[in-house]
Design a protein around this motif. Structure first.
Motif, PDB file in Angstrom:
ATOM      1  N   LEU A  10       2.502   3.380  -1.142  1.00 26.87           N
ATOM      2  CA  LEU A  10       2.235   3.095  -0.177  1.00 26.87           C
ATOM      3  C   LEU A  10       1.242   2.158   0.314  1.00 26.87           C
ATOM      4  CD1 LEU A  10      -0.032   6.766  -1.407  1.00 26.87           C
ATOM      5  CD2 LEU A  10       1.595   6.774   0.517  1.00 26.87           C
ATOM      6  N   GLN A  11       1.147   1.533  -0.932  1.00 29.47           N
ATOM      7  CA  GLN A  11       0.586  -0.229  -0.655  1.00 29.47           C
ATOM      8  C   GLN A  11       1.155  -0.756   0.202  1.00 29.47           C
ATOM      9  OE1 GLN A  11      -0.468  -1.910  -3.989  1.00 29.47           O
ATOM     10  NE2 GLN A  11      -2.093  -0.439  -4.872  1.00 29.47           N
ATOM     11  N   TRP A  12       3.018  -0.168   0.817  1.00 28.51           N
ATOM     12  CA  TRP A  12       3.583  -0.923   1.458  1.00 28.51           C
ATOM     13  C   TRP A  12       3.363  -0.955   2.586  1.00 28.51           C
ATOM     14  CZ3 TRP A  12       9.255   0.502  -0.468  1.00 28.51           C
ATOM     15  CH2 TRP A  12       9.504  -0.682  -1.912  1.00 28.51           C
ATOM     16  N   ILE A  13       2.259   0.089   3.017  1.00 30.46           N
ATOM     17  CA  ILE A  13       2.359   0.802   4.811  1.00 30.46           C
ATOM     18  C   ILE A  13       1.859  -0.674   5.601  1.00 30.46           C
ATOM     19  CG2 ILE A  13       0.911   2.435   6.348  1.00 30.46           C
ATOM     20  CD1 ILE A  13       1.735   4.463   4.013  1.00 30.46           C
ATOM     21  N   PRO A  14       0.328  -0.633   4.707  1.00 31.13           N
ATOM     22  CA  PRO A  14      -0.318  -2.044   5.473  1.00 31.13           C
ATOM     23  C   PRO A  14       0.291  -2.929   5.670  1.00 31.13           C
ATOM     24  CG  PRO A  14      -1.179  -1.564   3.692  1.00 31.13           C
ATOM     25  CD  PRO A  14      -0.627  -0.304   3.849  1.00 31.13           C
ATOM     26  N   VAL A  15       1.624  -3.368   4.245  1.00 31.06           N
ATOM     27  CA  VAL A  15       1.931  -4.802   4.148  1.00 31.06           C
ATOM     28  C   VAL A  15       3.378  -4.688   5.376  1.00 31.06           C
ATOM     29  CG1 VAL A  15       3.554  -6.208   3.129  1.00 31.06           C
ATOM     30  CG2 VAL A  15       1.802  -4.841   1.926  1.00 31.06           C
ATOM     31  N   LEU A  16       3.860  -3.758   5.983  1.00 31.47           N
ATOM     32  CA  LEU A  16       4.909  -3.104   7.183  1.00 31.47           C
ATOM     33  C   LEU A  16       4.446  -3.229   8.307  1.00 31.47           C
ATOM     34  CD1 LEU A  16       7.402  -0.421   4.888  1.00 31.47           C
ATOM     35  CD2 LEU A  16       7.589  -2.890   5.812  1.00 31.47           C
ATOM     36  N   SER A  20       5.196  -5.833  10.875  1.00 31.43           N
ATOM     37  CA  SER A  20       5.561  -5.992  11.948  1.00 31.43           C
ATOM     38  C   SER A  20       5.323  -6.307  13.639  1.00 31.43           C
ATOM     39  CB  SER A  20       5.750  -3.840  12.463  1.00 31.43           C
ATOM     40  OG  SER A  20       4.281  -4.051  12.272  1.00 31.43           O
ATOM     41  N   ILE A  21       3.343  -6.528  12.901  1.00 31.98           N
ATOM     42  CA  ILE A  21       2.966  -6.819  14.149  1.00 31.98           C
ATOM     43  C   ILE A  21       3.478  -8.809  13.825  1.00 31.98           C
ATOM     44  CG2 ILE A  21       0.676  -7.924  14.871  1.00 31.98           C
ATOM     45  CD1 ILE A  21      -0.379  -5.665  13.684  1.00 31.98           C
ATOM     46  N   ILE A  22       3.466  -9.489  12.930  1.00 36.37           N
ATOM     47  CA  ILE A  22       3.953 -10.800  13.018  1.00 36.37           C
ATOM     48  C   ILE A  22       5.538 -11.380  12.775  1.00 36.37           C
ATOM     49  CG2 ILE A  22       4.393 -12.773  11.575  1.00 36.37           C
ATOM     50  CD1 ILE A  22       1.923 -11.673   9.478  1.00 36.37           C
ATOM     51  N   ILE A 287      12.859  -6.981   9.716  1.00 36.46           N
ATOM     52  CA  ILE A 287      12.122  -5.599   8.802  1.00 36.46           C
ATOM     53  C   ILE A 287      12.713  -5.106   8.097  1.00 36.46           C
ATOM     54  CG2 ILE A 287      11.402  -3.746   9.332  1.00 36.46           C
ATOM     55  CD1 ILE A 287       9.153  -5.741  10.216  1.00 36.46           C
ATOM     56  N   ILE A 288      13.768  -5.523   7.381  1.00 27.95           N
ATOM     57  CA  ILE A 288      15.015  -4.707   6.442  1.00 27.95           C
ATOM     58  C   ILE A 288      14.370  -5.532   5.693  1.00 27.95           C
ATOM     59  CG2 ILE A 288      17.024  -4.755   5.725  1.00 27.95           C
ATOM     60  CD1 ILE A 288      15.915  -1.891   6.841  1.00 27.95           C
ATOM     61  N   LEU A 289      14.385  -7.055   5.492  1.00 25.10           N
ATOM     62  CA  LEU A 289      14.242  -8.088   4.816  1.00 25.10           C
ATOM     63  C   LEU A 289      12.825  -7.519   4.315  1.00 25.10           C
ATOM     64  CD1 LEU A 289      15.810 -11.659   6.316  1.00 25.10           C
ATOM     65  CD2 LEU A 289      16.593 -10.107   4.531  1.00 25.10           C
ATOM     66  N   VAL A 290      12.171  -7.736   5.455  1.00 26.56           N
ATOM     67  CA  VAL A 290      11.030  -7.084   4.094  1.00 26.56           C
ATOM     68  C   VAL A 290      10.444  -6.260   2.986  1.00 26.56           C
ATOM     69  CG1 VAL A 290       8.536  -6.534   4.701  1.00 26.56           C
ATOM     70  CG2 VAL A 290       9.730  -8.143   6.365  1.00 26.56           C
ATOM     71  N   LEU A 291      11.713  -5.142   3.746  1.00 26.08           N
ATOM     72  CA  LEU A 291      11.546  -4.179   2.967  1.00 26.08           C
ATOM     73  C   LEU A 291      11.857  -4.280   1.932  1.00 26.08           C
ATOM     74  CD1 LEU A 291      12.475  -0.838   5.441  1.00 26.08           C
ATOM     75  CD2 LEU A 291      10.299  -1.129   3.553  1.00 26.08           C
ATOM     76  N   PHE A 292      13.541  -5.145   1.468  1.00 22.84           N
ATOM     77  CA  PHE A 292      13.987  -5.778   0.298  1.00 22.84           C
ATOM     78  C   PHE A 292      12.835  -6.218  -0.460  1.00 22.84           C
ATOM     79  CE2 PHE A 292      17.021  -8.534  -1.181  1.00 22.84           C
ATOM     80  CZ  PHE A 292      17.434  -8.217  -2.439  1.00 22.84           C
ATOM     81  N   PHE A 293      12.456  -7.640   0.456  1.00 16.54           N
ATOM     82  CA  PHE A 293      11.519  -8.249  -0.743  1.00 16.54           C
ATOM     83  C   PHE A 293      10.193  -7.265  -0.812  1.00 16.54           C
ATOM     84  CE2 PHE A 293      12.704 -11.507   2.736  1.00 16.54           C
ATOM     85  CZ  PHE A 293      13.429 -11.818   1.549  1.00 16.54           C
ATOM     86  N   LEU A 294       9.772  -5.993  -0.450  1.00 12.50           N
ATOM     87  CA  LEU A 294       8.980  -5.242  -1.038  1.00 12.50           C
ATOM     88  C   LEU A 294       9.465  -4.239  -2.631  1.00 12.50           C
ATOM     89  CD1 LEU A 294       7.125  -4.076   2.065  1.00 12.50           C
ATOM     90  CD2 LEU A 294       6.023  -5.703   0.160  1.00 12.50           C
TER      91      LEU A 294
END
Length: 318
Positions: A10-16, A20-22, A287-294
């Motif tokens: 659930l903490q991933w949601i604000p990070v994502l 996404s904005i950046i 975005i896929i890379l961000v998900l991978f790092f999370l």
């Protein structure tokens, strides 16, 4: 444990959302207009305007962002401006090749970095320590693309032992496939080995200074038992942390390495998409890379619990 996992996800949601904005802002800040590239050099201004309207590029940036976010929420990565195929299809067809390079490079780093780092830490101030420190300093300071070019010049051009780049299919030749892995793997893996070597050395030296190590030595514990059951085990947390960081770095570093070796992964696809101003593709890959790092950070945290039960209890309590 289940509650801990749900809380972390659930903490991933604000990070994502922030990511996404950046990502959207950075991609839209790139110079150039994709409509000009799609239309071609002979297109008229009317053709360019028609293409901009067709792909929604004439709308305001907030409207474009919200439309992209809605599509991403449904798992729709859009269609590539350049390849005229689903972005998700292209990304996930290239992703395994990038993960393969990252995995083999990490394995190389572990095989060389941890044993030599352990030896350097146990022999602090001795020749092996000086040699390991020299190697790690040189490897960390050497740019990956330059090391890759040197490898191509030596092993591919001059000696002819290895292919200069590309990927040989396993259907064509298994040996050729393995040979095509060697140069990109070593290029990424040597840098990772140097980082792991330094991290392992420092962790071992710190562990050797603990009081329980002195107590174990005073009790006459065998050297091998002391090293493997006390020193190495209690040095694992920083090693695991650095291993997780390295895997992320290797996947990110593949952007350069894949371009040097013409490797068909998402790194090379990302570079080509940036050159062609393929907004949707670039945003999808990032975005896929961000998900991978999370996900990687979550795996590292779970490994902490497997190594040290006290961390597992703290995490479960949270």
């Amino acid at each position: 444990m289940a509650a801990y996992l749900i809380n972390r996800i659930l903490q991933w949601i604000p990070v994502l959302l922030i990511s996404s904005i950046i990502v959207f802002a950075v991609v839209r800040a790139m110079p150039g207009d994709p409509a000009d590239i799609i239309a071609g050099p002979d297109a008229t201004q009317a053709d360019v305007q028609r293409i901009r309207a067709e792909y929604g590029l004439d709308r305001s940036l907030p409207v474009q962002y919200m439309a992209w976010l809605r599509h991403m929420g449904r798992g729709d990565f859009g269609v590539s401006y350049i390849y005229h195929r689903d972005n998700s299809e292209l990304i996930f067809s290239r992703l395994p090749f990038s993960l393969l390079i990252a995995a083999t490079s990490l394995l190389t780093a572990l095989i060389f970095g941890v044993p030599f780092g352990l030896a350097a830490g146990l022999g602090e101030g001795k020749i092996i320590d000086w040699g390991a420190s020299l190697f790690s300093s040189l490897a960390v300071a050497t740019p990956g693309f330059w090391l890759g070019m040197l490898g191509i010049m030596l092993f591919a051009v001059k000696l002819g032992w290895l292919p200069p780049g590309g990927l040989t299919s396993t259907d064509e030749s298994v040996f050729g496939f393995l040979c095509s892995l060697v140069l990109p793997t070593l290029t990424l893996g040597l840098h990772g080995a140097a980082v792991l070597m330094r991290s392992t050395r420092n962790a071992v030296i710190e562990t050797l200074g603990e009081s329980y190590i002195r107590t174990a030595r005073a009790k006459g514990l065998r050297h091998r038992t002391l090293v493997y059951h006390h020193v190495l085990r209690n040095s694992m947390l920083p090693i695991v942390t650095m291993t997780g960081v390295l895997l992320g770095r290797m996947l990110g570093g593949a952007v350069v390495i894949e371009s040097v070796f013409a490797w068909p992964g998402i790194g090379r696809l990302l570079v080509q998409s940036i050159i062609n101003r393929d907004y949707g593709m670039v945003q999808g890959i990032l975005i896929i890379l961000v998900l991978f790092f999370l996900a990687l950070n979550l795996v590292v945290d779970l490994l902490y619990g497997a190594i040290d039960p006290r961390i597992r209890l703290t995490g479960s309590h949270r």
